[in-house]
Design a protein around this motif. Structure first.
Motif, PDB file in Angstrom:
ATOM      1  N   PHE A 147      -8.954  -2.448   3.760  1.00 44.09           N
ATOM      2  CA  PHE A 147      -8.607  -3.153   2.525  1.00 44.09           C
ATOM      3  C   PHE A 147      -9.028  -4.613   2.651  1.00 44.09           C
ATOM      4  CE2 PHE A 147      -5.619   0.328   2.935  1.00 44.09           C
ATOM      5  CZ  PHE A 147      -5.510   0.850   1.657  1.00 44.09           C
ATOM      6  N   ILE A 174      -8.479   3.907  -4.029  1.00 42.73           N
ATOM      7  CA  ILE A 174      -8.123   4.767  -2.894  1.00 42.73           C
ATOM      8  C   ILE A 174      -8.680   6.178  -3.113  1.00 42.73           C
ATOM      9  CG2 ILE A 174      -6.197   5.895  -1.709  1.00 42.73           C
ATOM     10  CD1 ILE A 174      -4.608   3.266  -2.172  1.00 42.73           C
ATOM     11  N   ASN A 214       0.831   4.315  -2.555  1.00 40.00           N
ATOM     12  CA  ASN A 214       0.767   5.694  -2.094  1.00 40.00           C
ATOM     13  C   ASN A 214       1.901   6.520  -2.676  1.00 40.00           C
ATOM     14  OD1 ASN A 214      -0.358   7.804  -0.692  1.00 40.00           O
ATOM     15  ND2 ASN A 214       0.632   7.321   1.243  1.00 40.00           N
ATOM     16  N   THR A 220     -11.833  -1.628  -1.130  1.00 38.06           N
ATOM     17  CA  THR A 220     -11.549  -0.684  -0.051  1.00 38.06           C
ATOM     18  C   THR A 220     -12.863  -0.180   0.537  1.00 38.06           C
ATOM     19  OG1 THR A 220     -11.425   1.113  -1.680  1.00 38.06           O
ATOM     20  CG2 THR A 220      -9.327   0.131  -0.981  1.00 38.06           C
ATOM     21  N   VAL A 224       0.842  -1.204   0.000  1.00 41.83           N
ATOM     22  CA  VAL A 224       0.000   0.000   0.000  1.00 41.83           C
ATOM     23  C   VAL A 224       0.875   1.251   0.000  1.00 41.83           C
ATOM     24  CG1 VAL A 224      -1.736   1.312   1.306  1.00 41.83           C
ATOM     25  CG2 VAL A 224      -1.930  -1.184   1.129  1.00 41.83           C
ATOM     26  N   MET A 280      -5.682   0.176  -8.243  1.00 40.23           N
ATOM     27  CA  MET A 280      -5.505   0.341  -6.796  1.00 40.23           C
ATOM     28  C   MET A 280      -5.522   1.827  -6.432  1.00 40.23           C
ATOM     29  SD  MET A 280      -2.545  -2.458  -5.896  1.00 40.23           S
ATOM     30  CE  MET A 280      -2.830  -4.228  -6.048  1.00 40.23           C
ATOM     31  N   ARG A 310      -5.112   2.610   8.718  1.00 43.24           N
ATOM     32  CA  ARG A 310      -5.336   1.518   7.767  1.00 43.24           C
ATOM     33  C   ARG A 310      -5.626   0.235   8.520  1.00 43.24           C
ATOM     34  NH1 ARG A 310       0.249   2.419   4.307  1.00 43.24           N
ATOM     35  NH2 ARG A 310      -0.004   4.644   3.891  1.00 43.24           N
TER      36      ARG A 310
END
Length: 475
Positions: free
Chosen positions: A99, A116, A56, A86, A52, A112, A76
């Motif tokens: 997640f 987000i 990011n 998500t 993740v 992905m 998270r």
């Protein structure tokens, strides 16, 4: 030579296999002990969140770095029980993004990133607050699809299951317009869903039970359940949540913003509060249909080629019931102000207004055409029951019920509303509605201070107050 993309894909594949192993171990253990919990190994958790972090980092390296900085400020967690890749809620004084590895690890890097962004756009659009206000009158499916249409309109590289405006228009035979408010989509979708349900026979729930053998494991996307974790959010004041969101937004502004994102943030900053009850009533009046009469001059809309069926004209008066809970803390001044607002709003519609004074039973019923017709309240103070008014509205085929009360009464209606809309207006001295299911929006009435407790209807000025005196406006 192993490229960065290949290395990332290898990480994803390795984690996906491990996630499936975790689920298999849990399901085997559950056969022996139904109370067993999913055990997520520490090394899997660490490797997953490193992945993740890589997603990011990719967000922060491009023009959408706002999302990357926003994600840095969110907590998270890993959950196998969410039916989307998500999900989010607000818990422990922070936004929490969850997640589901079984779904998230099926996506490529760009997808992905989009999922987000999807959650963060829900936050900026204040969907956690706005969805709660529609729960009474709309289904979860309509609300969830409406919210997803709004945020997905601005995103590329969506997951294959993502709900888009084009998909909804095609599958529900609609012509929804783009870039409309979430509430617009919810209303149109609910009407389409109701029509589909009316045309279909009830099916057995056996297939649904088979697909959901374990409530801790979700392997497929389900739009109706995609936002269920919002229900786990901490109970926080709307103003405080908005201020908290603005703080995270300000800390995430590190560069230029796309135009759509700048516009959404501007709307959030300029919002001033909840839509007042009187403006909400004005909206409702635009959707209220008056009673219909048969006519031979118009064809039947559903079956236009059946000449033996008569069409309909909306020429009869719409029946509006205004119920006043005389047992509670609503003052004469508050009700005088409120009923004048009602009369001013509905005066341009073909309508018939009936006032009901009630406590634990209906005490008096009479019709009004102007403020002059409003009578002094009868001096009886019993308990409170909402059901008698709904029974009356059902029997008299009402089109709209506006119920003024302090909110204290039954927790469940014995007579559910049939075929009409309901608006609850809670006294400024009241707290909240006691009903577990309101069957309509619940709004607050601002308290009006009175100098003389013996105020009569004849003492009220004809000019009343401005509608903006009630509450701050949120558009």
């Amino acid at each position: 030579m192993i490229t960065v993309g290949t290395y990332f894909d290898n990480q994803v594949n390795e984690l996906h296999e491990k996630a499936e192993e975790i689920v298999a171990v849990y399901l085997n253990a559950k056969r022996l002990d139904n109370k067993v919990q999913i055990d997520i190994p520490k090394d899997f958790r660490e490797k997953f969140f490193r992945l993740v972090d890589n997603v990011n980092l990719s967000l922060m390296e491009n023009k959408d770095n706002f999302y990357g900085y926003f994600l840095l400020q969110m907590s998270r967690e890993i959950r196998f029980d969410i039916s989307s890749s998500t999900a989010l809620n607000f818990r422990g004084a922070n936004y929490v993004i969850s997640f589901n590895p079984l779904l998230f690890l099926n996506l490529n890097l760009k997808q992905m990133e989009s999922t987000i962004k999807h959650e963060i756009l829900h936050i900026i659009s204040l969907h956690l607050i706005r969805a709660k206000k529609l729960k009474a009158g709309y289904s979860k499916l309509a609300i969830n699809m409406a919210m997803n249409i709004v945020v997905n309109t601005f995103l590329d590289n969506l997951p294959p299951y993502a709900l888009t405006l084009e998909w909804v228009n095609l599958n529900y035979s609609l012509e929804l317009l783009p870039f409309k408010p979430f509430e617009y989509y919810a209303e149109k979708l609910q009407a389409a869903i109701d029509l589909l349900e009316a045309d279909e026979d009830d099916d057995d729930d056996e297939s649904a039970d088979e697909s959901n053998q374990d409530d801790k494991i979700e392997t497929d996307y389900n739009p109706e359940k995609a936002h269920d974790v919002w229900e786990e959010s901490s109970d926080i004041d709307e103003r405080m949540l908005k201020e908290f969101t603005e703080k995270i937004i300000n800390d995430s502004l590190k560069g230029n913003l796309p135009n759509y994102l700048a516009g959404m943030i501007s709307l959030l900053r300029n919002s001033k509060g909840e839509l007042p009850w009187n403006l909400y009533l004005k909206r409702l009046m635009g959707t209220v249909e008056s009673n219909k009469k048969k006519t031979i001059t118009r064809r039947n809309r559903r079956q236009p080629y059946r000449l033996d069926l008569r069409g309909e004209l909306r020429s009869h008066k719409a029946k509006i019931i205004v119920a006043l809970d005389i047992s509670g803390s609503i003052s004469d001044g508050e009700f005088c102000q409120a009923i004048k607002e009602v009369l001013d709003i509905v005066k341009n519609y073909n309508q018939e207004i009936t006032i009901i004074e009630c406590d634990n039973e209906i005490r008096r019923v009479y019709n009004v055409k102007s403020i002059k017709d409003v009578r002094d309240r009868i001096n009886i103070r019993g308990g409170t029951k909402f059901s008698p008014v709904f029974e009356y509205a059902n029997q008299n085929k009402a089109n709209l019920l506006v119920y003024f009360t302090d909110g204290k009464g039954e927790d469940k209606l014995l007579a559910k509303p049939r075929g009409y809309k309901t608006l609850w207006v809670i006294s400024g001295r009241g707290d909240k509605l006691s009903l577990k299911e309101a069957y309509g929006p619940v709004k607050k009435l601002k308290t009006i201070e009175e100098k003389d407790d013996s105020l009569n209807m004849s003492d009220v000025k004809r000019d009343g107050f401005s509608m903006n005196d009630q509450e701050e406006i949120h558009i």
